[in-house]
Design a protein around this motif. Structure first.
Motif, PDB file in Angstrom:
ATOM      1  N   ARG A  21      18.572  42.090  28.661  1.00  0.00           N
ATOM      2  CA  ARG A  21      19.876  42.741  28.705  1.00  0.00           C
ATOM      3  C   ARG A  21      19.916  43.945  27.777  1.00  0.00           C
ATOM      4  NH1 ARG A  21      24.163  38.242  27.406  1.00  0.00           N
ATOM      5  NH2 ARG A  21      25.579  40.030  27.687  1.00  0.00           N
ATOM      6  N   CYS A  22      19.319  43.792  26.598  1.00  0.00           N
ATOM      7  CA  CYS A  22      19.249  44.905  25.651  1.00  0.00           C
ATOM      8  C   CYS A  22      18.459  46.059  26.248  1.00  0.00           C
ATOM      9  CB  CYS A  22      18.606  44.411  24.350  1.00  0.00           C
ATOM     10  SG  CYS A  22      18.287  45.698  23.119  1.00  0.00           S
ATOM     11  N   MET A  23      17.321  45.762  26.834  1.00  0.00           N
ATOM     12  CA  MET A  23      16.465  46.806  27.386  1.00  0.00           C
ATOM     13  C   MET A  23      17.089  47.472  28.609  1.00  0.00           C
ATOM     14  SD  MET A  23      12.704  45.054  26.910  1.00  0.00           S
ATOM     15  CE  MET A  23      11.843  46.517  27.497  1.00  0.00           C
ATOM     16  N   ALA A  24      17.978  46.755  29.285  1.00  0.00           N
ATOM     17  CA  ALA A  24      18.662  47.332  30.442  1.00  0.00           C
ATOM     18  C   ALA A  24      19.778  48.301  30.037  1.00  0.00           C
ATOM     19  CB  ALA A  24      19.231  46.216  31.316  1.00  0.00           C
ATOM     20  N   GLY A  25      20.055  48.389  28.733  1.00  0.00           N
ATOM     21  CA  GLY A  25      21.039  49.351  28.254  1.00  0.00           C
ATOM     22  C   GLY A  25      22.429  48.792  28.071  1.00  0.00           C
ATOM     23  N   GLU A  26      22.589  47.461  28.130  1.00  0.00           N
ATOM     24  CA  GLU A  26      23.908  46.875  27.898  1.00  0.00           C
ATOM     25  C   GLU A  26      24.364  47.140  26.457  1.00  0.00           C
ATOM     26  OE1 GLU A  26      24.567  42.848  28.948  1.00  0.00           O
ATOM     27  OE2 GLU A  26      23.376  42.930  30.797  1.00  0.00           O
ATOM     28  N   PRO A  27      25.672  47.146  26.213  1.00  0.00           N
ATOM     29  CA  PRO A  27      26.157  47.272  24.834  1.00  0.00           C
ATOM     30  C   PRO A  27      25.605  46.142  23.970  1.00  0.00           C
ATOM     31  CG  PRO A  27      27.946  47.590  26.390  1.00  0.00           C
ATOM     32  CD  PRO A  27      26.780  47.103  27.193  1.00  0.00           C
ATOM     33  N   VAL A  28      25.195  46.470  22.764  1.00  0.00           N
ATOM     34  CA  VAL A  28      24.601  45.476  21.874  1.00  0.00           C
ATOM     35  C   VAL A  28      25.270  45.532  20.509  1.00  0.00           C
ATOM     36  CG1 VAL A  28      22.348  45.541  23.019  1.00  0.00           C
ATOM     37  CG2 VAL A  28      22.813  47.100  21.094  1.00  0.00           C
ATOM     38  N   TRP A  29      25.053  44.458  19.752  1.00  0.00           N
ATOM     39  CA  TRP A  29      25.342  44.439  18.333  1.00  0.00           C
ATOM     40  C   TRP A  29      24.031  44.717  17.602  1.00  0.00           C
ATOM     41  CZ3 TRP A  29      29.961  42.771  15.568  1.00  0.00           C
ATOM     42  CH2 TRP A  29      31.076  42.668  16.412  1.00  0.00           C
ATOM     43  N   TYR A  30      24.114  44.878  16.281  1.00  0.00           N
ATOM     44  CA  TYR A  30      22.935  45.239  15.505  1.00  0.00           C
ATOM     45  C   TYR A  30      22.758  44.287  14.325  1.00  0.00           C
ATOM     46  CZ  TYR A  30      23.334  49.556  18.169  1.00  0.00           C
ATOM     47  OH  TYR A  30      23.435  50.471  19.186  1.00  0.00           O
ATOM     48  N   SER A  31      21.482  44.016  14.008  1.00  0.00           N
ATOM     49  CA  SER A  31      21.187  43.074  12.931  1.00  0.00           C
ATOM     50  C   SER A  31      19.754  43.286  12.466  1.00  0.00           C
ATOM     51  CB  SER A  31      21.350  41.633  13.425  1.00  0.00           C
ATOM     52  OG  SER A  31      20.316  41.310  14.366  1.00  0.00           O
ATOM     53  N   ASP A  32      19.332  42.444  11.521  1.00  0.00           N
ATOM     54  CA  ASP A  32      17.920  42.378  11.184  1.00  0.00           C
ATOM     55  C   ASP A  32      17.241  41.421  12.159  1.00  0.00           C
ATOM     56  OD1 ASP A  32      15.615  43.005   9.838  1.00  0.00           O
ATOM     57  OD2 ASP A  32      16.005  41.726   8.115  1.00  0.00           O
ATOM     58  N   TRP A  33      15.912  41.315  12.032  1.00  0.00           N
ATOM     59  CA  TRP A  33      15.123  40.454  12.903  1.00  0.00           C
ATOM     60  C   TRP A  33      15.647  39.012  12.885  1.00  0.00           C
ATOM     61  CZ3 TRP A  33      10.892  40.520  16.199  1.00  0.00           C
ATOM     62  CH2 TRP A  33      10.300  39.285  16.453  1.00  0.00           C
ATOM     63  N   GLY A  34      15.764  38.424  14.060  1.00  0.00           N
ATOM     64  CA  GLY A  34      15.989  36.989  14.168  1.00  0.00           C
ATOM     65  C   GLY A  34      17.428  36.525  14.110  1.00  0.00           C
ATOM     66  N   TYR A  35      18.383  37.422  13.853  1.00  0.00           N
ATOM     67  CA  TYR A  35      19.773  36.989  13.757  1.00  0.00           C
ATOM     68  C   TYR A  35      20.333  36.738  15.157  1.00  0.00           C
ATOM     69  CZ  TYR A  35      24.772  37.008  12.714  1.00  0.00           C
ATOM     70  OH  TYR A  35      26.095  36.673  12.610  1.00  0.00           O
ATOM     71  N   ARG A  36      21.053  35.634  15.289  1.00  0.00           N
ATOM     72  CA  ARG A  36      21.684  35.309  16.571  1.00  0.00           C
ATOM     73  C   ARG A  36      23.137  34.911  16.343  1.00  0.00           C
ATOM     74  NH1 ARG A  36      17.382  32.050  20.422  1.00  0.00           N
ATOM     75  NH2 ARG A  36      15.555  33.320  19.952  1.00  0.00           N
ATOM     76  N   GLU A  37      23.953  35.218  17.334  1.00  0.00           N
ATOM     77  CA  GLU A  37      25.360  34.852  17.297  1.00  0.00           C
ATOM     78  C   GLU A  37      25.811  34.643  18.731  1.00  0.00           C
ATOM     79  OE1 GLU A  37      29.509  36.744  15.571  1.00  0.00           O
ATOM     80  OE2 GLU A  37      27.605  37.325  14.629  1.00  0.00           O
ATOM     81  N   SER A  38      26.570  33.613  18.953  1.00  0.00           N
ATOM     82  CA  SER A  38      26.970  33.249  20.308  1.00  0.00           C
ATOM     83  C   SER A  38      27.637  34.415  21.029  1.00  0.00           C
ATOM     84  CB  SER A  38      27.934  32.056  20.255  1.00  0.00           C
ATOM     85  OG  SER A  38      28.387  31.719  21.539  1.00  0.00           O
ATOM     86  N   ALA A  39      27.226  34.628  22.276  1.00  0.00           N
ATOM     87  CA  ALA A  39      27.813  35.620  23.183  1.00  0.00           C
ATOM     88  C   ALA A  39      27.558  37.068  22.762  1.00  0.00           C
ATOM     89  CB  ALA A  39      29.316  35.388  23.335  1.00  0.00           C
ATOM     90  N   LYS A  40      26.599  37.283  21.865  1.00  0.00           N
ATOM     91  CA  LYS A  40      26.269  38.639  21.439  1.00  0.00           C
ATOM     92  C   LYS A  40      24.766  38.872  21.573  1.00  0.00           C
ATOM     93  CE  LYS A  40      30.031  39.049  18.060  1.00  0.00           C
ATOM     94  NZ  LYS A  40      30.387  39.176  16.620  1.00  0.00           N
ATOM     95  N   VAL A  41      24.415  40.029  22.105  1.00  0.00           N
ATOM     96  CA  VAL A  41      23.021  40.461  22.151  1.00  0.00           C
ATOM     97  C   VAL A  41      22.789  41.400  20.981  1.00  0.00           C
ATOM     98  CG1 VAL A  41      21.281  41.719  23.469  1.00  0.00           C
ATOM     99  CG2 VAL A  41      22.935  40.242  24.652  1.00  0.00           C
ATOM    100  N   HIS A  42      21.728  41.141  20.200  1.00  0.00           N
ATOM    101  CA  HIS A  42      21.472  41.940  19.009  1.00  0.00           C
ATOM    102  C   HIS A  42      20.179  42.733  19.126  1.00  0.00           C
ATOM    103  CE1 HIS A  42      24.558  39.430  17.067  1.00  0.00           C
ATOM    104  NE2 HIS A  42      24.624  40.405  16.173  1.00  0.00           N
ATOM    105  N   ALA A  43      20.276  44.033  18.941  1.00  0.00           N
ATOM    106  CA  ALA A  43      19.120  44.892  18.732  1.00  0.00           C
ATOM    107  C   ALA A  43      18.926  45.060  17.231  1.00  0.00           C
ATOM    108  CB  ALA A  43      19.330  46.249  19.391  1.00  0.00           C
ATOM    109  N   ARG A  44      17.768  45.564  16.839  1.00  0.00           N
ATOM    110  CA  ARG A  44      17.520  45.844  15.431  1.00  0.00           C
ATOM    111  C   ARG A  44      18.420  46.977  14.964  1.00  0.00           C
ATOM    112  NH1 ARG A  44      12.321  45.303  13.436  1.00  0.00           N
ATOM    113  NH2 ARG A  44      12.114  43.980  15.279  1.00  0.00           N
TER     114      ARG A  44
END
Length: 404
Positions: free
Chosen positions: A360-383
């Motif tokens: 989903r991230c690579m397809a260009g969807e809106p993302v949130w941002y974090s450091d490596w490995g962070y996860r949060e429900s219903a959110k896609v995170h890029a670096r």
């Protein structure tokens, strides 16, 4: 330094006894040395030209824009508008490139510095070229570039990111003529468990994560996979600089920048080192996040403490910008950076999440941002690859480096 969750997992699969036995059995083994960028030039211009020519021959190109790809990975130089009395050389981290300082370099040049970046041996071409590289190769580069800069300016400063920060600090501790330091995400101690095993494992296992076609190995700007020897030489750099600064404090101005949720660095160790070993009154540590609770009765001196602050704190959770936390590399870049900025073209989707979120991230969807490995429900995170406080950070840097 490149962060791979797989690295720590792979390390845990090596029982201590097995690792030591394998290392002893291979005590005389040496990894083959791959092609290495030449050193020993008499000027920075010659060094840059020869390095770029060497990269053109050996690089695994990741795009059709070869000239721009080479330029971004080659050593760089920024000259100030007026003749410079101060200069700084900046050293990138493990797996990274001189592009790490594309924005920092411009900021320093605007503050009157002659600014240069260098390419660590084993970088700029393909990850496998880190096989056989030794910490002393990196040290020789630091010494050469400091000497070349000293030929042009009377005041030499050094800086670095992650592993590069270790190299800059180690050299400065041995050379009092270095006037000051700027250290971004300094990797004085790894946050990865059992990192001491890696130099032993490197003797018998070339890769912690074997290269394959399922995941990219590098981008146009950095490596995404690193051979075991690369991590081993990082570990050696960290162990060496920890030992050195434990014996002698660093008494000249220094700026350190850390993110609380850095998945690579033991940031509390670096904070403690700053408090006790970076003794110049003008030195500052920028901390993105929340400071840890007092340790052993000591509370970091921070803004609002009634005296000049040594530790400057800014929150790293900015929901209005879809930032969940700051990252190891994000402290380096302006939001306006064309590749890594908030609208940049180099989105790092390989961030420790599952394949569906990565797609989903690579397809260009809106993302949130974090450091490596962070996860949060219903959110896609890029670096997170940019720093919303970049301009403020640059001003703090100016104030620290202006100190005597």
């Amino acid at each position: 330094m490149v962060r791979h969750l797989q690295s720590s997992q792979a390390t845990r699969r090596w029982p201590r006894a097995l690792t030591l036995v394998a290392a002893v059995a291979c005590a005389g083994c040496a990894a083959p040395r791959g092609p290495m960028v030449p050193l020993g030039q008499g000027s920075f211009a010659q060094y840059r030209s020869e390095t770029q020519d060497w990269m053109a021959q050996h690089r695994a190109f990741q795009s059709d824009e070869r000239d721009s790809e080479l330029a971004r990975n080659a050593p760089m130089e920024w000259r100030p508008a007026q003749a410079a009395r101060k200069g700084v050389v900046l050293f990138h981290g493990l797996g990274d490139s001189p592009w790490s300082f594309a924005d920092i370099g411009q900021a320093l040049a605007g503050q009157g510095f002659l600014v240069r970046t260098a390419l660590l041996p084993g970088h700029g071409t393909r990850p496998a070229d880190l096989i056989g590289v030794d910490l002393d190769d990196w040290r020789r580069l630091v010494a050469q570039q400091a000497a070349l800069l000293a030929q042009e300016v009377p005041e030499v400063y050094l800086g670095g990111f992650s592993t590069g920060a270790n190299l800059a600090l180690e050299y400065a501790l041995d050379h009092p003529e270095v006037a000051g330091l700027v250290l971004f995400s300094p990797a004085l101690k790894s946050g990865v468990p059992l990192d001491w095993i890696v130099p032993w494992v490197a003797r018998v296992r070339t890769w912690l994560r074997q290269p394959d076609s399922a995941q990219p190995q590098q981008t146009t700007l950095r490596y995404l996979n690193v051979p075991t020897n690369g991590f081993a030489q990082y570990y050696r750099s960290a162990a060496a600089v920890r030992e050195k600064i434990a014996r002698q404090p660093y008494a000249r101005p220094a700026l350190l920048v850390l993110a609380q949720h850095d998945s690579v660095v033991d940031v509390e160790h670096v904070l403690g080192t700053f408090e006790t070993r970076f003794t110049h009154p003008a030195s500052r540590l920028i901390w993105y996040g929340e400071l840890p609770a007092a340790r052993g009765g000591a509370t970091p001196q921070r803004e609002g403490a009634g005296q000049p602050a040594r530790v400057l704190v800014r929150t790293d959770r900015l929901p209005q910008q879809r930032i969940s936390q700051f990252s190891h590399m994000g402290v380096l870049f302006s939001p306006a950076n064309p590749l890594y900025g908030s609208e940049g073209t180099q989105r790092l989707c390989w961030n420790g999440q599952d394949a569906a979120d990565q797609a989903r991230c690579m397809a260009g969807e809106p993302v949130w941002y974090s450091d490596w490995g962070y996860r949060e429900s219903a959110k896609v995170h890029a670096r997170l690859t940019f720093n919303p406080y970049f301009d403020w950070q640059a001003e703090v840097m100016r104030e620290v480096l202006a100190a005597e």
